[in-house]
Design a protein around this motif. Sequence first.
Motif, PDB file in Angstrom:
ATOM      1  N   LEU A  35       6.592  34.975 -24.965  1.00 38.00           N
ATOM      2  CA  LEU A  35       6.065  33.760 -24.308  1.00 38.00           C
ATOM      3  C   LEU A  35       6.741  33.358 -23.182  1.00 38.00           C
ATOM      4  O   LEU A  35       7.853  33.449 -23.106  1.00 38.00           O
ATOM      5  CB  LEU A  35       6.398  32.112 -25.360  1.00 38.00           C
ATOM      6  N   ARG A  36       5.994  33.056 -22.058  1.00 34.38           N
ATOM      7  CA  ARG A  36       6.461  32.937 -20.726  1.00 34.38           C
ATOM      8  C   ARG A  36       6.169  31.378 -20.422  1.00 34.38           C
ATOM      9  O   ARG A  36       5.184  30.898 -20.584  1.00 34.38           O
ATOM     10  CB  ARG A  36       5.725  33.884 -19.705  1.00 34.38           C
ATOM     11  N   LEU A  37       7.039  30.983 -19.643  1.00 33.73           N
ATOM     12  CA  LEU A  37       7.067  29.677 -19.326  1.00 33.73           C
ATOM     13  C   LEU A  37       7.191  29.436 -17.836  1.00 33.73           C
ATOM     14  O   LEU A  37       7.789  30.400 -17.141  1.00 33.73           O
ATOM     15  CB  LEU A  37       8.057  28.830 -19.920  1.00 33.73           C
ATOM     16  N   ASP A  38       6.486  28.296 -17.315  1.00 36.02           N
ATOM     17  CA  ASP A  38       6.656  27.998 -15.763  1.00 36.02           C
ATOM     18  C   ASP A  38       6.588  26.598 -15.574  1.00 36.02           C
ATOM     19  O   ASP A  38       5.629  25.925 -15.069  1.00 36.02           O
ATOM     20  CB  ASP A  38       5.267  28.764 -15.188  1.00 36.02           C
ATOM     21  N   PRO A  39       7.727  25.945 -16.017  1.00 35.21           N
ATOM     22  CA  PRO A  39       7.742  24.456 -15.970  1.00 35.21           C
ATOM     23  C   PRO A  39       7.965  23.838 -14.517  1.00 35.21           C
ATOM     24  O   PRO A  39       8.463  24.382 -13.682  1.00 35.21           O
ATOM     25  CB  PRO A  39       8.877  24.068 -16.870  1.00 35.21           C
ATOM     26  N   VAL A  40       7.397  22.729 -14.407  1.00 36.16           N
ATOM     27  CA  VAL A  40       7.519  21.871 -13.289  1.00 36.16           C
ATOM     28  C   VAL A  40       8.009  20.462 -13.706  1.00 36.16           C
ATOM     29  O   VAL A  40       7.319  19.924 -14.462  1.00 36.16           O
ATOM     30  CB  VAL A  40       6.119  22.065 -12.430  1.00 36.16           C
ATOM     31  N   ALA A  41       9.011  19.933 -12.909  1.00 33.38           N
ATOM     32  CA  ALA A  41       9.341  18.374 -12.974  1.00 33.38           C
ATOM     33  C   ALA A  41       8.092  17.496 -12.422  1.00 33.38           C
ATOM     34  O   ALA A  41       8.303  17.606 -11.266  1.00 33.38           O
ATOM     35  CB  ALA A  41      10.775  18.360 -12.843  1.00 33.38           C
ATOM     36  N   GLU A  42       7.588  16.873 -13.200  1.00 34.24           N
ATOM     37  CA  GLU A  42       6.626  15.999 -12.592  1.00 34.24           C
ATOM     38  C   GLU A  42       7.186  14.590 -12.390  1.00 34.24           C
ATOM     39  O   GLU A  42       6.606  13.923 -11.300  1.00 34.24           O
ATOM     40  CB  GLU A  42       5.384  15.931 -13.590  1.00 34.24           C
ATOM     41  N   LYS A  43       8.106  13.937 -13.171  1.00 32.64           N
ATOM     42  CA  LYS A  43       8.476  12.759 -12.801  1.00 32.64           C
ATOM     43  C   LYS A  43       9.895  12.908 -13.230  1.00 32.64           C
ATOM     44  O   LYS A  43      10.225  13.484 -14.475  1.00 32.64           O
ATOM     45  CB  LYS A  43       7.731  11.716 -13.581  1.00 32.64           C
ATOM     46  N   ARG A  44      10.928  12.178 -12.692  1.00 33.30           N
ATOM     47  CA  ARG A  44      12.208  11.995 -12.970  1.00 33.30           C
ATOM     48  C   ARG A  44      12.761  10.621 -12.930  1.00 33.30           C
ATOM     49  O   ARG A  44      12.523   9.987 -12.047  1.00 33.30           O
ATOM     50  CB  ARG A  44      13.103  13.161 -12.382  1.00 33.30           C
ATOM     51  N   ASP A  45      13.621  10.270 -13.733  1.00 29.15           N
ATOM     52  CA  ASP A  45      14.626   9.077 -13.630  1.00 29.15           C
ATOM     53  C   ASP A  45      15.847   9.402 -14.070  1.00 29.15           C
ATOM     54  O   ASP A  45      16.112  10.676 -14.839  1.00 29.15           O
ATOM     55  CB  ASP A  45      13.867   7.809 -14.128  1.00 29.15           C
ATOM     56  N   ALA A  67      17.393   9.172 -17.054  1.00 34.36           N
ATOM     57  CA  ALA A  67      17.418   9.551 -18.301  1.00 34.36           C
ATOM     58  C   ALA A  67      16.206  10.248 -19.084  1.00 34.36           C
ATOM     59  O   ALA A  67      16.166  10.473 -20.106  1.00 34.36           O
ATOM     60  CB  ALA A  67      17.822   8.405 -19.305  1.00 34.36           C
ATOM     61  N   THR A  68      14.982  10.469 -17.945  1.00 36.48           N
ATOM     62  CA  THR A  68      13.859  11.064 -18.330  1.00 36.48           C
ATOM     63  C   THR A  68      13.381  11.904 -17.255  1.00 36.48           C
ATOM     64  O   THR A  68      13.692  11.802 -16.440  1.00 36.48           O
ATOM     65  CB  THR A  68      12.596  10.026 -18.660  1.00 36.48           C
ATOM     66  N   VAL A  69      12.802  13.267 -17.949  1.00 42.68           N
ATOM     67  CA  VAL A  69      12.178  14.077 -17.199  1.00 42.68           C
ATOM     68  C   VAL A  69      10.886  14.211 -18.131  1.00 42.68           C
ATOM     69  O   VAL A  69      10.764  14.683 -19.131  1.00 42.68           O
ATOM     70  CB  VAL A  69      12.888  15.371 -16.803  1.00 42.68           C
ATOM     71  N   VAL A  70       9.797  14.404 -17.165  1.00 44.38           N
ATOM     72  CA  VAL A  70       8.571  14.643 -17.774  1.00 44.38           C
ATOM     73  C   VAL A  70       8.131  15.793 -17.067  1.00 44.38           C
ATOM     74  O   VAL A  70       8.151  16.116 -15.730  1.00 44.38           O
ATOM     75  CB  VAL A  70       7.418  13.687 -17.002  1.00 44.38           C
ATOM     76  N   ILE A  71       7.891  16.919 -18.096  1.00 41.02           N
ATOM     77  CA  ILE A  71       7.633  18.298 -17.503  1.00 41.02           C
ATOM     78  C   ILE A  71       6.008  18.488 -17.949  1.00 41.02           C
ATOM     79  O   ILE A  71       5.520  18.443 -18.857  1.00 41.02           O
ATOM     80  CB  ILE A  71       8.481  19.117 -18.334  1.00 41.02           C
ATOM     81  N   ARG A  72       5.514  19.442 -16.857  1.00 42.18           N
ATOM     82  CA  ARG A  72       4.028  20.062 -17.075  1.00 42.18           C
ATOM     83  C   ARG A  72       4.348  21.614 -16.808  1.00 42.18           C
ATOM     84  O   ARG A  72       5.235  22.180 -16.138  1.00 42.18           O
ATOM     85  CB  ARG A  72       3.269  19.609 -15.913  1.00 42.18           C
ATOM     86  N   ASP A  73       3.892  22.433 -17.796  1.00 37.64           N
ATOM     87  CA  ASP A  73       3.929  23.712 -17.924  1.00 37.64           C
ATOM     88  C   ASP A  73       2.749  24.245 -18.188  1.00 37.64           C
ATOM     89  O   ASP A  73       1.631  23.652 -18.426  1.00 37.64           O
ATOM     90  CB  ASP A  73       4.974  23.988 -18.946  1.00 37.64           C
ATOM     91  N   CYS A  74       2.483  25.641 -17.747  1.00 32.87           N
ATOM     92  CA  CYS A  74       1.663  26.398 -18.208  1.00 32.87           C
ATOM     93  C   CYS A  74       2.082  27.613 -18.825  1.00 32.87           C
ATOM     94  O   CYS A  74       2.870  28.812 -18.447  1.00 32.87           O
ATOM     95  CB  CYS A  74       0.663  27.207 -16.870  1.00 32.87           C
TER      96      CYS A  74
END
Length: 175
Positions: free
Chosen positions: A106-116, A118-125
């Motif tokens: 499995l290959r990942l390519d995550p991007v941090a979309e939003k950060r504060d 204590a929270t990071v929202v990640i979008r990946d393909c």
Amino acid sequence: MRTQRRAAELAAASAAIAGLFLGGCADGSSEAKSLPEKKVSRTPSAQHAEAMDAYRAMWGDLAAAAQTSDAKYPRLEAHASGEALELLRYMMTQDRKKDVVTKGRLRLDPVAEKRDAATVVIRDCADATDWLHYAKDGKREDDVPGGHHRVDATVRQQHGAWTVERLYIDRVGTC
């Protein structure tokens, strides 16, 4: 009532995820809200690198569990909690019922979309082109090719540790 609603939510999520492990397309729509397309950064700050590491480690734990379709694999809860952990265990339970395991890469390519803090929202393909289901005899479950799946994840820091709390995996061809 809450248990029935939770079961319905898990069933809906598993329908979307079925394409990830089966490599096929699903025609159903999802009620999950998509993240905005705006990208914040391809590289997380040093402060949130641990969140990205936890996200990648969760997938590593799932890949290890998927080799035997083990819903009780002890490392699943090391990097996943809450709804995400429930979903991963549900996926492994369904694979065990179908008597299949998942092999490949499995290959990942995550991007941090939003950060504060204590929270990071990640979008990946997630590229599951080579991460496929196999029967116990070693033969492919089917000849449906794998593909790329949009993944949305929420990673939170609690008690000093980052874990993936929410996870949505869309059908093949969504990124």
